[in-house]
Write an enzyme that holds these catalytic residues in place. Structure first.
Site, PDB file in Angstrom:
ATOM      1  N   ASP A 208      90.971  51.380  96.977  1.00  0.00           N
ATOM      2  CA  ASP A 208      91.412  50.047  95.472  1.00  0.00           C
ATOM      3  C   ASP A 208      92.767  50.555  96.102  1.00  0.00           C
ATOM      4  OD1 ASP A 208      91.921  49.491  93.024  1.00  0.00           O
ATOM      5  OD2 ASP A 208      90.216  49.152  93.583  1.00  0.00           O
ATOM      6  N   HIS A 275      95.559  50.351  89.173  1.00  0.00           N
ATOM      7  CA  HIS A 275      94.076  49.897  89.580  1.00  0.00           C
ATOM      8  C   HIS A 275      93.076  51.312  89.765  1.00  0.00           C
ATOM      9  CE1 HIS A 275      90.871  47.180  90.935  1.00  0.00           C
ATOM     10  NE2 HIS A 275      91.456  46.389  89.358  1.00  0.00           N
ATOM     11  N   SER A 472      86.060  44.800  87.540  1.00  0.00           N
ATOM     12  CA  SER A 472      86.500  45.722  88.035  1.00  0.00           C
ATOM     13  C   SER A 472      85.912  47.316  87.798  1.00  0.00           C
ATOM     14  CB  SER A 472      87.964  46.093  88.213  1.00  0.00           C
ATOM     15  OG  SER A 472      88.765  45.158  89.431  1.00  0.00           O
TER      16      SER A 472
END
Length: 523
Positions: A208, A275, A472
């Site tokens: 990621d 994220h 996600s």
């Protein structure tokens, strides 16, 4: 939070139903394409050598992916260059990396040839020469370098959460982002000591945007790597391979999620800053007895390069193979969580395989459980690598890819989530609260503020937590369920102990864990 596992339904696609794959218009912001030297393939204008008309995809026009063994073969790469030279192109062939994985190779125009450099057009020249000048098996292994996007943004585009594309019920911030700082009053979920129930912690690899500081992970700042034997570790070999991949565009230097703010004059907090940290926090909440192996493949704007994702997966595969050969359980990777993907230009064309499919298949053959986000385009068009869930299982291999769609907090399917028979798991992915880097504070100010009071600052994340939406975040929740199932089946059957890392046991354990998930969560 809810989780639903569906036994895979391999077979025909339902035209007009949830498996129907309509055209999806890619609206990649121009500044993202410029920053990453990218291009969107226009099916109406793109040539196609002896095949069906391509579909839209995003790619790097100055790069081709070429297998390393082809680069090492003077005759093979010489024949490829001869065909490209005749079309006015050439390759800047790098030194061999010593492996068989695909490497990004810069494409340039020959001196004196004044034309646009386009890897798609160059690829068509190679395909036209297949079975004539070039070997067909060689040509099918040369491909585009896709731009791979974070699977977080809502309403039609898989990128830039700070845009007006975030609308309706999923829009919370004045900036247009669904990501909002929150405060919670809970301690980090407790981790049990190693003992009779599990002899080692299952490892979930998260490819990621990297990591940032947070007290839940004992990372105070960015001055030192994560603590040894902590919840989060990093894979230096993967970060080195990604740096070695760098061709004609920004390279990821290490595992830290940076820069925090965008490169624009407004200096917004970048669209995918935090994220990876958010995903790690979901796993810590739902599977505190697991460990996270964090690998940075994604820029903070939500863009990754296909070759970097492949390189990271290759390093995981090598690590798993080394753990097996040398009986080193501490090097094992049990689960891979991928909250990213792309729309392929020709997924139905069996003549041309993707390198991503090959390395994902290799991991599943090794018994690694691979979970991937289905994407947020609200469409049935397949989003890769999640759509590899369509592929049949191989004899003697572990389970195939588990593709994950997003549920709302009330267990209904989120309106933004992609859907189809290729989606084999659903988990809560809207209104999710998790960890966020504590050093992130952007320039946006509260709508109301004076010397005494203030409104909510949408850019100040020093609380260390946020709420966010997207497939996600459904994906790591499902990955956590799988990690917990690995602990459960190992505790129930000493023959499936996590200390055992031989091929046969790893594959059996993976299947037993998936069956456990079906027992607990099947719909």
């Amino acid at each position: 939070m809810a989780i639903q596992f569906i036994r895979r339904r391999l077979g025909a696609r339902q035209v007009g139903g949830p498996d129907y794959e309509p055209a999806v218009k890619l609206r990649v912001p121009a500044e993202l394409l410029d920053r990453h030297e990218g291009r969107v393939l226009d099916p109406r204008r793109a040539e196609a050598a002896g095949g069906a008309r391509p579909r839209t995809t995003a790619y790097r026009p100055r790069v081709l992916l070429v297998p390393d063994d082809v680069l090492c073969d003077p005759a093979a790469i010489g024949a490829v260059r001869a065909v490209l030279n005749a079309a006015g192109y050439d390759l800047e062939v790098p030194r061999s990396g010593g492996g068989a994985s695909a490497r990004p190779v810069a494409l340039r125009a020959l001196t004196g040839r004044d034309h646009d450099v386009d890897s798609w057009a160059a690829l068509q020249r190679l395909r036209a020469a297949a079975d004539d000048v070039l070997d067909w098996d060689l040509v099918r292994r040369i491909s585009l370098e896709h731009l791979v996007f974070s699977a977080v943004t809502i309403n039609g585009t898989p990128w830039d959460t700070n845009s007006d594309q975030v609308t309706g019920s999923y829009r919370r911030s004045p900036s247009g982002s669904s990501r909002v700082p929150v405060a919670i009053a809970v301690e980090p979920p407790r981790r049990d000591e190693l003992g009779d129930r599990f002899t080692r912690r299952p490892v979930v690899a998260v490819l990621d945007s990297g990591i940032g500081p947070h007290p839940w992970f004992d990372i105070a700042d960015r001055s030192a790597p994560p603590p040894a034997d902590g919840f989060i570790s990093v894979l230096d070999e993967a970060q080195r391979a990604i740096r070695d991949n760098a061709v004609a565009a920004p390279s990821l230097l290490d595992y830290w999620d940076s820069p925090v703010v965008s490169e624009s004059l407004i200096r917004d907090v970048d669209s995918n800053t935090g994220h990876g940290t958010f995903i790690a926090g979901i796993i810590r909440q739902a599977a505190p007895n697991a460990d996270v192996l964090a690998i940075r493949v994604m820029h903070s704007d939500g863009v990754a390069y296909g070759s970097d994702v492949i390189a990271a997966l290759e390093e995981i595969s090598r690590r798993v193979d080394r753990a097996r050969r040398e009986d080193r359980p501490g090097d094992m990777v049990d689960v891979v969580s991928l909250s990213l993907g792309y729309l392929d230009e020709s997924p139905a064309d069996s003549r041309y395989t993707t390198h991503l499919a090959e390395v994902v298949r290799r991991l599943t053959e090794q018994g690694v459980l691979v979970l991937a986000a289905s994407g947020n385009n609200s469409t049935g068009r397949r989003f890769y690598p999640a759509a590899f869930a369509d592929l049949p299982d191989l004899p003697g291999a572990g389970p195939g890819v588990i593709s994950v769609g997003a549920l709302n907090p009330n267990d209904t399917k989120a309106s933004f989530s992609n859907d189809g028979a290729w989606v084999t798991c659903w988990a809560t992915g809207a209104g999710v609260v998790s960890t966020f880097p504590t050093d992130v504070s952007g320039p946006r100010q509260p709508e109301l503020a004076d010397e005494h009071r203030s409104g909510l600052d949408p850019d100040d994340f020093r609380s260390g937590f946020a709420v966010w939406d997207g497939t996600s975040f459904a994906t790591p929740l499902a990955a956590a369920a799988v990690a917990n199932a690995l602990i459960d089946v190992a505790a129930a059957d000493t023959g499936l102990s996590l200390a055992a890392v031989d091929q046969e046991t790893v594959v059996k354990r993976a299947w037993a864990a998936l069956e456990r998930c079906y027992e607990q969560y099947e719909v």
